[in-house]
Design a protein around this motif. Structure first.
Motif, PDB file in Angstrom:
ATOM      1  N   HIS A  22       7.029  11.047 -11.227  1.00  0.00           N
ATOM      2  CA  HIS A  22       7.948  11.674 -10.266  1.00  0.00           C
ATOM      3  C   HIS A  22       9.322  11.006 -10.317  1.00  0.00           C
ATOM      4  O   HIS A  22       9.437   9.787 -10.128  1.00  0.00           O
ATOM      5  N   GLU A  23      10.350  11.796 -10.585  1.00  0.00           N
ATOM      6  CA  GLU A  23      11.709  11.254 -10.638  1.00  0.00           C
ATOM      7  C   GLU A  23      12.226  10.987  -9.223  1.00  0.00           C
ATOM      8  O   GLU A  23      11.916  11.698  -8.289  1.00  0.00           O
ATOM      9  N   GLY A  24      13.027   9.959  -9.120  1.00  0.00           N
ATOM     10  CA  GLY A  24      13.631   9.629  -7.833  1.00  0.00           C
ATOM     11  C   GLY A  24      12.712   8.875  -6.891  1.00  0.00           C
ATOM     12  O   GLY A  24      13.100   8.595  -5.750  1.00  0.00           O
ATOM     13  N   VAL A  25      11.517   8.557  -7.336  1.00  0.00           N
ATOM     14  CA  VAL A  25      10.578   7.805  -6.498  1.00  0.00           C
ATOM     15  C   VAL A  25      10.383   6.426  -7.118  1.00  0.00           C
ATOM     16  O   VAL A  25      10.154   6.288  -8.325  1.00  0.00           O
ATOM     17  N   GLU A  26      10.503   5.403  -6.302  1.00  0.00           N
ATOM     18  CA  GLU A  26      10.369   4.021  -6.781  1.00  0.00           C
ATOM     19  C   GLU A  26       8.999   3.803  -7.433  1.00  0.00           C
ATOM     20  O   GLU A  26       7.985   4.302  -6.962  1.00  0.00           O
ATOM     21  N   LYS A  27       9.008   3.026  -8.528  1.00  0.00           N
ATOM     22  CA  LYS A  27       7.739   2.698  -9.180  1.00  0.00           C
ATOM     23  C   LYS A  27       7.202   1.343  -8.734  1.00  0.00           C
ATOM     24  O   LYS A  27       6.013   1.077  -8.872  1.00  0.00           O
ATOM     25  N   GLU A  48      -0.386   5.793   1.025  1.00  0.00           N
ATOM     26  CA  GLU A  48       0.282   6.187   2.277  1.00  0.00           C
ATOM     27  C   GLU A  48       1.770   5.864   2.234  1.00  0.00           C
ATOM     28  O   GLU A  48       2.607   6.595   2.751  1.00  0.00           O
ATOM     29  N   LYS A  49       2.110   4.730   1.571  1.00  0.00           N
ATOM     30  CA  LYS A  49       3.520   4.326   1.516  1.00  0.00           C
ATOM     31  C   LYS A  49       4.312   5.151   0.506  1.00  0.00           C
ATOM     32  O   LYS A  49       5.502   5.409   0.690  1.00  0.00           O
ATOM     33  N   ILE A  50       3.637   5.578  -0.599  1.00  0.00           N
ATOM     34  CA  ILE A  50       4.330   6.363  -1.629  1.00  0.00           C
ATOM     35  C   ILE A  50       4.733   7.727  -1.080  1.00  0.00           C
ATOM     36  O   ILE A  50       5.797   8.251  -1.386  1.00  0.00           O
ATOM     37  N   LYS A  51       3.835   8.324  -0.301  1.00  0.00           N
ATOM     38  CA  LYS A  51       4.075   9.636   0.314  1.00  0.00           C
ATOM     39  C   LYS A  51       4.318  10.743  -0.728  1.00  0.00           C
ATOM     40  O   LYS A  51       5.256  11.543  -0.606  1.00  0.00           O
ATOM     41  N   ILE A  52       3.503  10.731  -1.773  1.00  0.00           N
ATOM     42  CA  ILE A  52       3.546  11.807  -2.771  1.00  0.00           C
ATOM     43  C   ILE A  52       2.214  12.545  -2.700  1.00  0.00           C
ATOM     44  O   ILE A  52       1.149  11.933  -2.829  1.00  0.00           O
TER      45      ILE A  52
END
Length: 679
Positions: A22-27, A48-52
């Motif tokens: 997923h682009e724009g989401v911290e790894k 829960e913290k990723i929220k994807i």
């Protein structure tokens, strides 16, 4: 109760890396955790913290520094040993892998990188519809076998793009269970046992549409399209040390792919590791039979196994059967002869010894009550150091597992000149049918090495009876064993294929047949003969196999391969304890052979049936084995990890426990107990 301040003092920061697209989401995600948090809870907090919103069920933690998976989700971080400096990667367990099959075709499929290799190979074989997955394993090509190819690549402008069969949409690869009907002993036939082509119901198993036919065709049918240029680019071992390089890269079956530095989209070789092909059946095993045939074919073309010129022409003729049959089948129908050919294939299959010890166990009463013997005039040939050879005729008597010889038939009631115990010996055929030479070379273990004895027979029938008796005696079995007659028939069948005479039809055919003989023989014979000469000789040999169906030709090819003296030997360079020089160790399904690296001559043979125990000293990487009669050996492996030899020994012992009466479900725990070792 503890206060919030006291609780907070036990928390610590853990930086987690998430493998997502997923682009724009911290790894990299920091989390505050405690040592008593279990792995499953850590996964929940992270998601829960990723929220994807996506399916995370295939994800697990990979601990990079320790090269291990955290798969026990009920374990706490403390129990796992995870601290703040741990690099945990949240990644998928199933990843794409490229596999080079025995037929040199490459498939791309999704494989579990977290399961032990033994389980991963089982899943791969279900995708490819290959039964008896325990006979196969995964092999990394060693650097030594790639050097030649790399040099060639430097001179080429563009690397050739290879056709890759993508099987990532198959049921097993997608995480779904395979159709039980395709993988059970009571399943209906899914392949034509004559041509090896898949039944229509099988097509739907691979995928929908035209790709299904392509998948089945690549896996189950043979396409001999190699050329001298293609062979020249491939690794061809010249010495025993070169052959040892071929077996250096077997993966550890008790560890996962990820633990052995295999990355996504890497290429591995899928090969038959154990040469004990159990319960072959053309109705269900078209892919398996074809892949065994292809592995044998390439081993002969690349000279990984030695054979005589006469044998090479037989192998070429059996390969040419596909080419010639393809031309003739285009204008004929098979319907009228199908039923007859099926019976012929099944008859050939019943004569083909493909199990570990082979044979039909129906004549049990005869085995117990009647122990037959052989008695004949044979020539004894003893190599001499100062002379060429001493050849003399004696009266030979074969009883139980021993050969005795006398001056003549009349003196057979007295003491023999010598009695040879064949149990544990090496039996090597020395045959040239065209020259009417039928010899048996016996290498009999003695205190200081191997005693060489040559026997010469007068004709094919006599040779087949004595050769079969010697083969059984070397395994500690007598002619009363029910596998004796099938062994005799197998030898006669192979001799019959070698026994051809040039006819006018064969002489005139080379002009009319569009054949590339270089596809069917090793480069050594391509250099020795002109193309027309080679075509004529192959067609001459083809006269004896021209009536076979395609599947029967493959089975005969496998049978002939099994008859070669070096069949089933995997070589390793070792240093025996107390020795000052390196030797080669040959590992087979029933024995270990110590071989002189310079001459290639066997020094000593040890049978698995006489083995009491074996173990590995993991600190000094030394394998130690104890045999009956207080015989013990120890060696270190120089060409590969000693774990590979340890697994080979345990694997062959595991395979010897298989039975047709049992369910095909494998005792995976027993396999790992015999092969895993304790490092």
């Amino acid at each position: 109760m503890v206060s919030s301040t006291e609780y907070g003092s036990h928390t610590w920061d853990l930086l987690l890396t998430v493998d997502h697209q997923h682009e724009g989401v911290e790894k990299e995600i920091p989390l505050q955790v405690t040592g008593d948090l279990h792995v499953g809870g850590l996964m929940l907090k992270l998601v829960e913290k990723i929220k994807i919103a996506q399916d995370w069920s295939d994800y697990a933690f990979w601990w990079e520094q320790k090269k291990c998976w955290l798969l026990k989700t009920h374990w706490t971080l403390d129990k796992c040993g995870v601290q703040a400096d741990a690099k945990l990667i949240f990644t998928t367990q199933h990843k794409m892998l490229r596999l080079r099959l025995p037929n040199m075709k490459t498939v791309r499929l999704k494989v579990s990188f977290s399961s032990m290799v033994f389980r991963a190979v089982s899943d791969i074989c279900k995708m490819l519809n290959i039964r008896r997955s325990e006979e196969l394993s995964l092999l990394k090509q060693s650097e030594g076998t790639l050097k030649k190819k790399k040099k060639k690549d430097k001179n080429s402008k563009e690397p050739a793009t290879e056709d890759i069969l993508n099987l990532c949409d198959s049921p097993v690869s997608s995480g779904l269970p395979a159709n039980a009907g395709l993988y059970s002993k009571t399943m209906t036939p899914i392949y034509d046992p004559v041509s090896g082509s898949p039944a229509s119901s099988t097509m739907t198993w691979f995928s929908d549409g035209s790709s299904a036919e392509q998948s089945c065709s690549i896996l189950a049918l043979s396409h001999p399209t190699c050329s001298p240029e293609m062979l020249a680019e491939m690794y061809q071992p010249r010495t025993l040390a070169d052959k040892a390089k071929l077996n250096a890269g077997w993966l550890d079956s008790s560890r996962s792919l990820m633990e052995q530095d295999v990355q996504e989209e890497d290429q591995l070789l899928l090969r038959f590791k154990y040469y004990t092909f159990f319960d072959l059946n053309p109705k269900y095993d078209a892919v398996r039979i074809n892949q065994i045939y292809e592995q044998a074919r390439w081993a002969i073309l690349l000279e990984e196994i030695d054979c005589t010129e006469e044998e090479m022409l037989i192998f070429a003729a059996l390969q040419a059967q596909y080419h010639v049959s393809k031309l003739s089948l285009s204008s004929e129908t098979q319907d009228s002869t199908c039923e007859l050919e099926v019976d012929e294939v099944e008859a050939a299959l019943s004569n083909l010894e493909v199990t570990l010890e082979g044979g039909n166990k129906s004549n049990i009463l005869e085995d117990i009550t009647d122990i037959p013997k052989l008695a004949d005039n044979l020539k004894l040939v003893r190599p001499k150091k100062l002379a060429l050879k001493a050849i003399k005729t004696y009266w030979f008597v074969f009883r139980d597992t021993s050969i005795s010889y006398f001056k003549n038939k009349e003196s057979a009631q007295g003491e023999p000149i010598e009695k040879l115990n064949l149990k544990g010996c090496e039996v090597v055929p020395d045959v040239n049918v065209a020259a009417k030479k039928f010899g048996i070379k016996l290498l009999i273990p003695v205190a200081d090495g191997m005693n060489e004895v040559y026997l010469r027979c007068d004709n094919e029938d006599q040779y087949a009876r004595w050769m079969a008796a010697c083969v059984l005696a070397s395994k500690g079995r007598t002619m009363a064993d029910s596998s004796y007659q099938p062994e005799v028939q197998k030898i006669l069948s192979f001799l019959q294929m070698k026994n051809w005479t040039m006819c006018s039809q064969a002489a005139s055919e080379p002009e009319n047949v569009d054949m590339k003989p270089e596809c069917f023989v090793s480069p050594r014979y391509t250099k020795k003969f002109k193309s027309k000469q080679l075509t004529a000789r192959i067609l001459e040999a083809h006269q004896n196999v021209s009536q076979m169906s395609l599947v029967e030709a493959k089975l005969r090819f496998i049978q002939a391969w099994q008859s070669l003296p070096e069949f089933g030997l995997s070589y390793y360079v070792v240093r025996f304890k107390g020795s000052k020089k390196d030797d080669v160790l040959g590992v087979s399904y029933n024995r270990l052979i110590r071989i002189d690296m310079a001459t290639g001559d066997p020094i000593t043979t040890w049978r698995f049936s006489n083995m009491k125990q074996w173990n590995v000293n993991w600190e000094i990487r030394q394998v130690a084995i104890e045999f009956d009669q207080n015989v013990s050996i120890a060696f270190t492996c120089l060409s590969a990890d000693c774990k590979i030899i340890h697994e080979y020994i345990g694997g062959y012992i595991f395979l010897s426990t298989r039975s047709k009466d049992h369910n095909e479900t494998l005792d995976e725990e027993l396999f790992h107990k015999l092969t895993g070792g304790q490092e």
